[in-house]
Design an enzyme around this catalytic site. Structure first.
Site, short mmCIF file in Angstrom:
data_model
loop_
_atom_site.label_atom_id
_atom_site.label_comp_id
_atom_site.label_asym_id
_atom_site.label_seq_id
_atom_site.Cartn_x
_atom_site.Cartn_y
_atom_site.Cartn_z
N ASP A 84 -6.97 8.27 6.87
CA ASP A 84 -6.65 8.59 6.08
C ASP A 84 -5.16 8.32 6.27
O ASP A 84 -4.66 7.85 6.89
CB ASP A 84 -6.57 10.25 6.24
CG ASP A 84 -5.73 11.03 5.48
OD1 ASP A 84 -5.56 11.18 4.36
OD2 ASP A 84 -5.37 11.92 5.75
N HIS A 85 -3.96 8.23 4.66
CA HIS A 85 -3.33 8.06 4.37
C HIS A 85 -2.56 6.35 4.94
O HIS A 85 -1.85 6.28 5.72
CB HIS A 85 -2.25 8.70 5.00
CG HIS A 85 -2.05 10.27 4.12
ND1 HIS A 85 -1.39 9.95 2.99
CD2 HIS A 85 -2.26 11.05 4.27
CE1 HIS A 85 -1.25 11.31 2.31
NE2 HIS A 85 -1.68 12.22 3.06
N GLU A 136 -3.47 8.34 -4.03
CA GLU A 136 -2.56 9.42 -3.90
C GLU A 136 -1.57 8.76 -5.40
O GLU A 136 -1.37 7.82 -5.19
CB GLU A 136 -2.05 10.04 -2.75
CG GLU A 136 -0.60 11.00 -3.15
CD GLU A 136 -0.29 11.46 -2.05
OE1 GLU A 136 1.40 11.37 -2.30
OE2 GLU A 136 -0.74 11.26 -0.57
#
Length: 286
Positions: A84-85, A136
């Site tokens: 993630d991220h 994102e």
């Protein structure tokens, strides 16, 4: 059972008109709690390791990933592993060998054109490795120094037309959208822009992801899933449950020095929260 993939879980959730719950893990207790909670709810789950968690582990990805894979293989429900991220290209390239089936490549801090270029390159590489990739667009805020009020600033929300262009040109498999939630919230007071979410869902053929879900009230989460969210990320809510349980235990037993007693309480509190959230999202039995 064998480790499954995030893409398979997302596809299944879409068919059932529900959302996949994805929980960020930091410690072994987090991993065990998420798996236990998912088993209690009788539903699949995604274990997420963030770039910040890897930094906490002194930059080592494999130890936490191997623990997650081992827990998944012993789980009674399908479990997937997601990175993630990710902002570091080096970390991105370590994902396949560590057992991850998916990554969230985060270039949202960059201006649109730079985000587009960086994400397109990441998606091309990820797909060549068989990885499912999320990106994102917009300013969710509250993470890595991004302003916590960014979700409510002018221009912070994800623009549907821009999102359609972004997805088409990058080829990403899912998109995290800014619709009013904020990372790292410890109060559940976020109000989502459901009208915007409806427009985004109509414009995009890929699954939509809600970040910062710990700060979103239950009824808002349910509406978000009904409005098109296919993956719900949760992190802070688990840390809140863990910390509260540990504090309460040490308050009752100030003489305690063995961490197993208070970590057990923390693990149970996190597992209960995992099961509650999965049930809330309407996950169906596996």
């Amino acid at each position: 059972m064998p480790l499954t993939t995030t893409g398979e879980l997302i596809t299944r959730a879409a068919r059932l008109r529900t959302a996949v719950a994805a929980f960020n893990i930091i410690t072994l207790e987090h991993i065990e709690a998420v798996v236990t909670g998912a088993e209690t709810a009788g539903a699949p789950v995604v274990l997420q390791v963030s770039e910040n968690a890897v930094k906490f582990r002194n930059g080592h990805l494999r130890p936490v990933a191997r623990a997650a894979v081992s827990a998944a293989e012993q789980a009674a429900v399908p479990v997937a592993l997601h990175l993630d991220h990710v902002q570091s290209d080096d970390l991105l390239r370590r994902a396949p060998d560590a057992g991850f089936s998916s990554v969230m490549y985060d270039a949202a801090r960059l201006p649109y054109a730079e985000n587009l270029t960086a994400t397109q390159a990441a998606a091309d590489w990820a797909h060549a490795q068989g990885l499912w990739i999320e990106a994102e667009l917009g300013q969710i805020g509250g993470k890595d120094g991004r302003p916590p009020l960014g979700a409510h600033a002018p221009g912070a929300r994800t623009d549907p037309a821009e999102a359609r262009d972004f997805v088409a040109r990058t080829g990403v498999d899912a998109l995290a959208v800014a619709v009013g939630s904020t990372h790292a919230m410890t109060t559940r007071t976020a109000a989502l822009d459901h009208a915007l979410l409806k427009r985004l869902s109509a414009e995009l053929a890929v699954p939509l992801v809600l970040h910062g879900s710990s700060g979103v009230p239950d009824d808002e989460l349910v509406r978000a899933v009904e409005g098109g969210i296919g993956k719900v990320n949760v992190g802070t809510a688990l840390n809140t449950a863990l910390t509260r349980a540990v504090r309460e235990h040490l308050g009752r037993h100030p003489e305690t020095v063995d961490p197993r007693s208070y970590l057990a309480d923390g693990r149970t509190a996190m597992a209960d929260e995992v099961a509650r959230i999965i049930r809330l999202l309407g996950a169906r039995p596996s």
